[in-house]
Design a protein around this motif. Structure first.
Motif, PDB file in Angstrom:
ATOM      1  N   ASP A  43       0.831  -1.209   0.000  1.00 14.39           N
ATOM      2  CA  ASP A  43       0.000   0.000   0.000  1.00 14.39           C
ATOM      3  C   ASP A  43       0.864   1.257   0.000  1.00 14.39           C
ATOM      4  N   SER A  44       1.947   1.214   0.764  1.00 19.21           N
ATOM      5  CA  SER A  44       2.851   2.364   0.834  1.00 19.21           C
ATOM      6  C   SER A  44       3.508   2.634  -0.521  1.00 19.21           C
ATOM      7  N   LEU A  45       3.983   1.564  -1.172  1.00 25.08           N
ATOM      8  CA  LEU A  45       4.625   1.724  -2.482  1.00 25.08           C
ATOM      9  C   LEU A  45       3.640   2.226  -3.532  1.00 25.08           C
ATOM     10  N   LEU A  46       2.452   1.643  -3.548  1.00 30.08           N
ATOM     11  CA  LEU A  46       1.456   2.034  -4.552  1.00 30.08           C
ATOM     12  C   LEU A  46       0.990   3.475  -4.361  1.00 30.08           C
ATOM     13  N   ALA A  47       1.079   3.975  -3.135  1.00 29.78           N
ATOM     14  CA  ALA A  47       0.649   5.346  -2.862  1.00 29.78           C
ATOM     15  C   ALA A  47       1.723   6.375  -3.209  1.00 29.78           C
ATOM     16  N   ARG A  48       2.957   5.937  -3.403  1.00 33.66           N
ATOM     17  CA  ARG A  48       4.034   6.879  -3.730  1.00 33.66           C
ATOM     18  C   ARG A  48       3.828   7.469  -5.113  1.00 33.66           C
ATOM     19  N   GLU A  49       3.892   8.777  -5.185  1.00 32.30           N
ATOM     20  CA  GLU A  49       3.674   9.473  -6.457  1.00 32.30           C
ATOM     21  C   GLU A  49       4.723   9.074  -7.490  1.00 32.30           C
ATOM     22  N   GLY A  50       5.979   8.992  -7.109  1.00 33.64           N
ATOM     23  CA  GLY A  50       7.051   8.669  -8.044  1.00 33.64           C
ATOM     24  C   GLY A  50       6.938   7.276  -8.637  1.00 33.64           C
ATOM     25  N   PHE A  51       6.410   6.342  -7.862  1.00 33.13           N
ATOM     26  CA  PHE A  51       6.272   4.960  -8.347  1.00 33.13           C
ATOM     27  C   PHE A  51       5.349   4.916  -9.555  1.00 33.13           C
ATOM     28  N   LYS A  52       4.202   5.534  -9.435  1.00 31.55           N
ATOM     29  CA  LYS A  52       3.226   5.530 -10.519  1.00 31.55           C
ATOM     30  C   LYS A  52       3.702   6.361 -11.705  1.00 31.55           C
ATOM     31  N   GLU A  53       4.337   7.486 -11.430  1.00 34.76           N
ATOM     32  CA  GLU A  53       4.797   8.366 -12.509  1.00 34.76           C
ATOM     33  C   GLU A  53       5.836   7.691 -13.394  1.00 34.76           C
ATOM     34  N   SER A  54       6.767   6.965 -12.798  1.00 35.40           N
ATOM     35  CA  SER A  54       7.798   6.309 -13.607  1.00 35.40           C
ATOM     36  C   SER A  54       7.181   5.245 -14.513  1.00 35.40           C
ATOM     37  N   TYR A  55       6.171   4.573 -14.021  1.00 35.21           N
ATOM     38  CA  TYR A  55       5.514   3.548 -14.823  1.00 35.21           C
ATOM     39  C   TYR A  55       4.693   4.168 -15.953  1.00 35.21           C
ATOM     40  N   GLU A  56       4.104   5.328 -15.692  1.00 31.86           N
ATOM     41  CA  GLU A  56       3.291   5.983 -16.712  1.00 31.86           C
ATOM     42  C   GLU A  56       4.108   6.337 -17.951  1.00 31.86           C
ATOM     43  N   ASN A  57       5.406   6.557 -17.795  1.00 29.09           N
ATOM     44  CA  ASN A  57       6.262   6.819 -18.959  1.00 29.09           C
ATOM     45  C   ASN A  57       6.285   5.623 -19.904  1.00 29.09           C
ATOM     46  N   TYR A  58       6.290   4.419 -19.338  1.00 26.90           N
ATOM     47  CA  TYR A  58       6.267   3.217 -20.167  1.00 26.90           C
ATOM     48  C   TYR A  58       4.914   3.063 -20.858  1.00 26.90           C
ATOM     49  N   LEU A  59       3.839   3.353 -20.140  1.00 25.99           N
ATOM     50  CA  LEU A  59       2.506   3.280 -20.750  1.00 25.99           C
ATOM     51  C   LEU A  59       2.408   4.240 -21.930  1.00 25.99           C
ATOM     52  N   TYR A  60       2.924   5.438 -21.747  1.00 24.75           N
ATOM     53  CA  TYR A  60       2.888   6.448 -22.801  1.00 24.75           C
ATOM     54  C   TYR A  60       3.694   5.990 -24.024  1.00 24.75           C
ATOM     55  N   ALA A  61       4.837   5.344 -23.779  1.00 22.70           N
ATOM     56  CA  ALA A  61       5.715   4.920 -24.879  1.00 22.70           C
ATOM     57  C   ALA A  61       5.046   3.911 -25.804  1.00 22.70           C
ATOM     58  N   VAL A  62       4.129   3.092 -25.271  1.00 22.08           N
ATOM     59  CA  VAL A  62       3.452   2.101 -26.115  1.00 22.08           C
ATOM     60  C   VAL A  62       1.952   2.390 -26.249  1.00 22.08           C
ATOM     61  N   ASP A  63       1.553   3.604 -25.858  1.00 21.83           N
ATOM     62  CA  ASP A  63       0.157   4.029 -25.985  1.00 21.83           C
ATOM     63  C   ASP A  63      -0.794   3.023 -25.336  1.00 21.83           C
ATOM     64  N   GLU A  64      -0.519   2.724 -24.063  1.00 19.43           N
ATOM     65  CA  GLU A  64      -1.358   1.808 -23.295  1.00 19.43           C
ATOM     66  C   GLU A  64      -2.173   2.582 -22.269  1.00 19.43           C
ATOM     67  N   PRO A  65      -3.409   2.150 -22.003  1.00 25.78           N
ATOM     68  CA  PRO A  65      -4.264   2.872 -21.054  1.00 25.78           C
ATOM     69  C   PRO A  65      -3.880   2.606 -19.598  1.00 25.78           C
ATOM     70  N   ASP A  66      -4.264   3.523 -18.734  1.00 21.18           N
ATOM     71  CA  ASP A  66      -4.193   3.316 -17.291  1.00 21.18           C
ATOM     72  C   ASP A  66      -5.273   2.290 -16.969  1.00 21.18           C
ATOM     73  N   MET A  67      -4.891   1.157 -16.394  1.00 19.77           N
ATOM     74  CA  MET A  67      -5.862   0.082 -16.184  1.00 19.77           C
ATOM     75  C   MET A  67      -6.944   0.442 -15.178  1.00 19.77           C
ATOM     76  N   ASN A  68      -6.715   1.427 -14.332  1.00 20.45           N
ATOM     77  CA  ASN A  68      -7.763   1.867 -13.409  1.00 20.45           C
ATOM     78  C   ASN A  68      -8.953   2.466 -14.156  1.00 20.45           C
ATOM     79  N   ARG A  69      -8.756   2.754 -15.432  1.00 22.78           N
ATOM     80  CA  ARG A  69      -9.839   3.342 -16.225  1.00 22.78           C
ATOM     81  C   ARG A  69     -10.478   2.319 -17.165  1.00 22.78           C
ATOM     82  N   CYS A  70     -10.105   1.057 -17.031  1.00 18.85           N
ATOM     83  CA  CYS A  70     -10.704   0.015 -17.873  1.00 18.85           C
ATOM     84  C   CYS A  70     -12.155  -0.213 -17.455  1.00 18.85           C
ATOM     85  N   SER A  71     -12.934  -0.763 -18.359  1.00 20.74           N
ATOM     86  CA  SER A  71     -14.354  -0.975 -18.067  1.00 20.74           C
ATOM     87  C   SER A  71     -14.668  -2.421 -17.699  1.00 20.74           C
ATOM     88  N   THR A  72     -13.688  -3.293 -17.795  1.00 18.21           N
ATOM     89  CA  THR A  72     -13.908  -4.707 -17.519  1.00 18.21           C
ATOM     90  C   THR A  72     -12.650  -5.308 -16.897  1.00 18.21           C
TER      91      THR A  72
END
Length: 197
Positions: free
Chosen positions: A35-64
């Motif tokens: 929970d502590s790691l997932l709440a860290r702002e830097g943890f999520k931000e670094s991963y979002e760079n990879y999502l952006y590089a391959v045009d992948e969605p944030d899975m928290n916004r998936c519908s299924t």
């Protein structure tokens, strides 16, 4: 009155469902660290760079219900992404492969995207790999690093939170996951299903 009884019966049925059919060990200390790691702002931000590089969605916004493996490589390959989304029957696989500019020029390859339907059995295989490997209760990360290898991210989005920790999203990351580990088992299952003809 009829609707009240129906609502209560549905709630009771949901409460009685086994959210931990594989009897995954639940370590409160691991969950607190997660929970502590997932709440860290830097943890999520670094991963979002990879999502952006391959045009992948944030899975928290998936519908299924959705699972994903993303891995980044040290050399020719750049980032590969395998996303599995639940459909009314079976699922949908979106596979994206990207390469470094130098590798594309020397080998004459291009970044690729493949989308294909999954059978109900293929979807069940992916779902079982995550559940039976106790994905939801593993540490977000472990102390393992290296130079020549790759980073692997496994993610699950479960809008009904039907899992041992009753949360709707989880991510775990490993550097070149070791053979024989639960994390590696999930990755190998994903690759087998994704590469099946």
């Amino acid at each position: 009155m009829k609707y009240t009884i129906l609502f209560l019966a549905t709630g009771l049925l949901y409460a009685c469902q086994n959210h931990n059919p594989y009897e995954c060990s639940i370590d409160d200390q691991i969950l607190l660290v997660n929970d502590s790691l997932l709440a860290r702002e830097g943890f999520k931000e670094s991963y979002e760079n990879y999502l952006y590089a391959v045009d992948e969605p944030d899975m928290n916004r998936c519908s299924t219900k959705t699972y994903r493996l993303m891995n980044s490589f040290s050399w020719e390959k750049k980032i590969w992404s395998y996303r599995f989304e639940k459909q009314s029957e079976g699922g949908l696989l979106t596979l994206k492969k990207t390469y470094t500019k130098a590798y594309k020029e020397s080998e004459g390859v291009n970044d690729t995207t493949l989308i294909r339907t999954l059978t109900s059995d293929e979807w069940s295989t992916i779902e079982k790999a995550f559940d039976s490997s106790c994905f939801w209760t593993m540490p977000v990360k472990i102390d393992r690093k290296g130079l020549d290898g790759g980073h692997y991210w496994l993610e699950a989005f479960d809008p009904l939170a039907h899992n041992p920790v009753k949360r709707d999203y989880f991510i775990a990351v490993r550097w070149s996951p070791e053979r024989g580990t639960a994390f590696r088992h999930i990755c190998e299952t994903i690759l087998e299903v994704a590469e099946a003809e």
